[in-house]
Scaffold this active site. Structure first.
Site, PDB file in Angstrom:
ATOM      1  N   ASP A 308      22.025  -0.424 -21.996  1.00  0.00           N
ATOM      2  CA  ASP A 308      21.573  -1.131 -20.906  1.00  0.00           C
ATOM      3  C   ASP A 308      20.126  -1.430 -21.129  1.00  0.00           C
ATOM      4  OD1 ASP A 308      22.589  -2.737 -19.003  1.00  0.00           O
ATOM      5  OD2 ASP A 308      21.763  -1.834 -17.366  1.00  0.00           O
ATOM      6  N   ASP A 703      30.704   4.889  -8.634  1.00  0.00           N
ATOM      7  CA  ASP A 703      31.781   5.487  -9.008  1.00  0.00           C
ATOM      8  C   ASP A 703      32.732   6.033  -7.645  1.00  0.00           C
ATOM      9  OD1 ASP A 703      30.014   7.408  -7.919  1.00  0.00           O
ATOM     10  OD2 ASP A 703      29.926   8.811  -9.679  1.00  0.00           O
TER      11      ASP A 703
END
Length: 996
Positions: A308, A703
């Site tokens: 990223d 998550d």
């Protein structure tokens, strides 16, 4: 003598018994039943024989055409029994001679004479000589043309051996001797807490109502918090996978798979990284190498790394890792060279870039001179040559440059997708012996496909941190490989168990596996100090809470080490689920979304067709995946390939065997171009990505939210604890880094509490206790408010000379002792069924207080600021260690890095220490000392200080020296307390107590 012989009387069954002298005596049934006969002895039943008469249907020679007489001896007869009359009716000769002559008339029974003399019957020889059989079964099968199947063809053992259906997994129940007392003690403690709180409310301390009021509010909240934590632990289970059954079912020759090729579905492995400075490339490269060596069909594994940060250092490190995996030379020597190359990449890239930039500057200078008649540019107007970062092939790196410029910074760069190792060949490629390499004879030397992905980033777009990067990788992998299952790992979590993919696949491919959205593996860590000072292993959560949730609707998703069903990530509902209504969700209603069950039962072909995005009503199916038709076409394919085998009538929503044997189509340029297009920053506009599809946006703990959304749709998850650790990673052992990590988790929980992902708003598809577990996720940080107050109460009690109760009477001590004993017994039983150690449980308790008074408190404040004032929360990555410091592996443990998170725990420690000293002095020198209140305050101060011990030890560093900031803070607190003391209790007062 020549007359007709008299009719033979019917002979009854006789019983014999061998006496002590060895003589055989015939007995009648009545005599045998009478245990007091004269023949009774010590060895009555040692040699017990039933004498059967020679009936016509019990003759040894009746089946043989050579037998001349219709009668013969019994197969069970002894030598002393009469065999019967001859064929001519004469009774000449002795009984034994007549019996022998009869037996010898049959050639098939000559051997029985020898065996009968020992009074034993050889059943095995009888089966052999008379061609007898044991019947039909998998132990012995006698070919018989009368045994035919449903199709009219003869049946054999191979026919029945293929029939049994064997499950791939099983539940291993925890002993009732542990669970029953555990549940009983929980119920007992709930009752005691109810009586205790009732007593506390009805018996206030009128001398210190302020102290009593704060304590009772905190105790009520602690009771609620304990209930939220312990109720989901009532049904823990263990599981076991059968890898042999998986191999037999998917990788053995069969009519649908004559060559025995693997019929297992494909898996895409995702690795995420963002900053090569905090996440060393060598650590990431080791993770990639561990993935490329997994024990799974190579052509069915694809590996992707999401960078990223768009760093060329990560890009070239991955290229080196793939090259190392393909070279296959001597491992030790080559790996040492590999580490040197990886660690030398930053300097090599900088030198290369400086060389190319110098060449570009020289070229620009020459062009300027050519245009201006050889006149160089003025010194105050230098040439504008960008300081680019260059690749090894002499081209500009499209990602982030060392000197950031427009289109080449962390938040502004093009999308990059590079397939570094191509799709492996469908057929195995076996190695051979070579002097320069290892001997790979008989070993498949292919490696899985590997691709580097860095999504496009531009200013003005919300890139949604890690969740956005994962969604970009989901789309790119769907175009390139479309594995129906996805395993995601952090860059510092490497594969420690090479067969872990097979173990996870056992649960996905088992009966009912089509309802499983993900398999969560426990997190295991390396490099933790032996005492685990800050509870980095977190075994109480991973081996206790998560194992217990597996007995409900499944464990939570914790960010790494998780195998997803791709179809579930796309936001679809499971084919079947339960809706829970009524009190505590006791009323269950089955809901079937499988379109195959909406047709007639005899239409079996419908059950083998893949689902598509229109196979359910629009209310349960996400519609907006983006404008890529190629991506949309991969969705039903992924759903179909993830189904379990339809090899048994009990398997619902299955696929036919042999459906995944076809080779993957080769990768072409249009496919790669489409994969690059779906990772662009504008692709998610006006779609449901991040809202319902993929990883969910809006929280730093994406998550937990992603897993909650799946459970809320009716999916269930599985907790897979393998004998050998599935994955191993690193964890911060420094106190500052550890507290910041906990701060990020707690802040995400506060965000969940104030969002629509709060379990209060869950659907009826979430089980009641599962709802309690998710509710606790959003509530637990708020316990810090009450915990901080409670940690100050001992100091306030010692300062004021009062206590939370009127006095230490028998009732209070009885309740305190009962609650403590119940908690200890519950903890011991929890340690027993979870398999953790007592020291690990105690470390967890200590860090619960440390984190609760520091990180959790700050997380609540940050969450409130975000909700009320809209202040965004930003976090930095947790630094990963490369593990190269062999001299002192635990050097980070003793590193003291001051942070504002230290203020509250440090204040609690100092105040309690000062209060202990002042409480003792005031009681000793008091006219009427009240030792009961002193002992009460000292007990609770000791409870606080014992939990804070790891924090104090970490604050002192390696040599145990107290930092200067601690002395300064202690002095400020002491002066402040002294001034408050004088203000609240002037020296002229006569009570000797602070009046509040």
């Amino acid at each position: 003598m020549g007359g007709k012989p008299p009719p033979q009387q019917q002979q009854g069954v006789k019983f014999t018994r061998r006496t002590a002298s060895g003589r055989v005596v015939n007995l009648s049934r009545e005599e045998e039943n009478d245990g007091s006969g004269e023949f009774a002895g010590q060895n009555d039943y040692i040699n017990y024989t039933v004498m059967m008469p020679p009936t016509p249907d019990n003759q040894p020679g009746t089946s043989d055409s050579k037998n001349n007489g219709p009668a013969g001896t019994s197969r069970f007869a002894s030598g002393s029994q009469q065999g019967g009359v001859g064929g001519d009716g004469s009774g000449g000769g002795s009984k034994l001679e007549r019996r022998v002559s009869t037996v010898l008339n049959s050639t098939n029974n000559k051997s029985m004479l020898l065996r009968s003399q020992t009074q034993d019957f050889d059943h095995n020889r009888w089966l052999f000589e008379t061609k007898g059989t044991y019947g039909i079964g998998n132990a012995c099968w006698k070919d018989d043309h009368n045994s035919v199947g449903d199709d009219g063809n003869p049946m054999g053992m191979s026919d029945i051996m293929d029939k049994p259906w064997k499950p791939l997994t099983r539940k291993v129940a925890i002993s009732g001797g542990i669970l029953s007392p555990y549940r009983l003690l929980i119920l007992l403690r709930i009752v005691i807490l109810a009586f205790f709180l009732t007593w506390r409310i009805t018996n206030p301390n009128y001398d210190a109502m302020w102290l009593w009021g704060m304590s009772i509010v905190c105790e009520i909240w602690f009771a609620i918090s304990w209930l939220l934590d312990v109720l989901p632990k009532l049904n823990p289970i263990n599981r076991a996978a059968d890898l042999a059954a998986l191999h037999d079912k998917f990788e053995q020759p069969s009519p649908e798979n004559p060559n025995g090729r693997s019929d297992l579905p494909g898996i895409d492995v995702f690795v995420s990284t963002a900053d090569p400075e905090k996440e060393p490339p060598l650590v990431t490269a080791n993770t990639i190498l561990s993935i490329l060596g997994v024990e799974y069909p190579i052509e069915k594994v694809s590996c992707y790394i999401s960078d990223d940060g768009g760093a060329i250092l990560t890009f070239e490190a991955m290229a080196e890792a793939v090259k190392f995996a393909e070279d296959r030379r001597w491992m030790k020597r080559e790996y040492d060279e590999f580490k040197v190359r990886i660690n030398g990449l930053p300097e090599a890239i900088k030198k290369r870039s400086e060389m190319y930039n110098a060449r570009e500057e020289k070229k620009e200078m020459q062009e300027f001179k050519d245009k201006n008649g050889g006149v160089p540019p003025p010194e105050d107007q230098p040439l504008n040559v960008p300081k680019a970062t260059w690749m090894a092939d002499g081209t500009h790196w499209p990602g982030t440059w060392y000197t950031p410029t427009a289109d080449h910074s962390k938040g502004d760069h093009a999308g990059i997708l590079q397939v570094m190792s191509k799709v492996p060949e469908h057929e195995p490629v076996m190695g051979h012996a070579d002097e320069k390499t290892l001997d790979f004879t008989g070993v498949d030397i292919r490696i899985p496909m590997f691709a580097y992905v860095s999504r496009e980033k531009r200013p003005g777009f919300d890139h949604n941190k890690k969740a956005g990067a994962m969604n970009a990788m989901v789309r790119a992998s769907a175009i390139l490989s479309n594995g129906p299952f996805i395993l995601n790992l952090d860059c510092d979590h490497y594969v420690y168990n090479s067969i872990v993919l097979r173990e996870g696949m056992c649960y996905m491919m088992d009966r009912g596996g089509d309802r499983v959205c993900y398999i969560q593996f426990p997190q295991r860590f390396e490099g933790i100090d032996p005492s685990d000072r800050y509870a980095n292993h977190n075994t109480v959560f991973f081996d206790g809470n998560m194992r217990a949730l597996d007995g409900l609707q499944g464990p939570m998703y914790v960010g790494t080490g998780c195998m997803f069903r791709r179809y579930a990530l796309y936001g679809f509902e499971p084919p079947r689920f339960m809706e829970h209504t009524g009190l505590f969700g006791r009323v269950k209603t089955k809901v079937n979304r499988n379109p195959a069950n909406q047709v007639k039962m005899n239409q079996e072909d419908e059950d083998t067709q893949p689902l598509n995005e229109n196979s359910s009503d629009s209310g349960g199916v996400p519609q907006k995946f983006g404008n890529s038709s190629i991506f949309t076409d991969t969705i039903p394919v992924a759903e179909f390939q993830a189904r379990p085998l339809a090899d048994h009538k009990s398997v619902k929503n299955g696929r036919p065997p042999g459906a995944l044997l076809k080779p993957r189509s080769p990768m072409d340029a249009p496919t790669v171009a489409e994969a690059i297009a779906v990772i662009s920053c504008w692709y998610e506009d006006k779609t449901e990505w991040g809202d319902r599809v993929g990883w969910i946006y809006g929280s730093v703990t994406e998550d937990v939210v992603t897993g909650y959304r799946m459970h809320n749709r009716g999916w269930r998850s599985i907790y897979c604890i393998t004998k050998r650790d599935a994955f191993r990673g690193s964890a911060p052992i420094n106190l500052t880094d550890r507290l910041h990590q906990v701060l990020r988790w707690a802040t995400g929980s506060v965000e969940i509490f104030f969002s629509k992902n709060n379990a209060f708003f869950a659907t009826r598809r979430l089980k009641f206790l599962q709802r309690i577990a998710y509710l606790n996720v959003g509530i637990y940080p708020f316990t810090s408010l009450f915990l901080v107050v409670y940690c100050f109460l001992p100091a306030l009690s010692l300062f004021s000379g009062q206590f939370i109760v009127q006095g230490l009477d028998v009732t209070f001590l009885f309740y305190l002792l009962s609650i403590t004993i119940c908690l200890i017994l519950i903890s011991l039983l929890e340690v027993k069924w979870s398999g953790i150690a007592l020291e690990e449980w105690w470390r967890n308790e200590q860090f619960w207080v440390i984190g609760g008074t520091s990180s959790h408190l700050v997380a609540v404040l940050q969450g409130l600021l975000k909700v009320i004032a809209g202040v965004e929360i930003h976090f930095t990555l947790t630094s990963k260690s490369a593990g190269d410091d062999e001299e002192d592996v635990y050097a980070d443990l003793y590193l003291v890095k001051w942070t504002s998170l230290f203020i509250m725990p440090l204040t609690i420690i100092i105040l309690n220490l000062i209060a202990v000293v002042m409480g003792i002095l005031r009681t000793v020198y008091s006219v009427i000392p009240q030792y009961n209140k002193l002992f009460g305050g000292l007990f609770f101060s000791f409870w606080v200080l014992s939990h804070m011990y790891p924090f104090a030890k970490g604050l002192m560093g390696r040599r145990g020296r107290v930092p200067t900031i601690v002395w300064v803070w202690s002095g400020l607190l002491s002066i402040t307390i002294a001034l408050l003391w004088v203000a609240l209790d002037p020296p002229g007062g006569s009570t000797g107590e602070i009046a509040i």
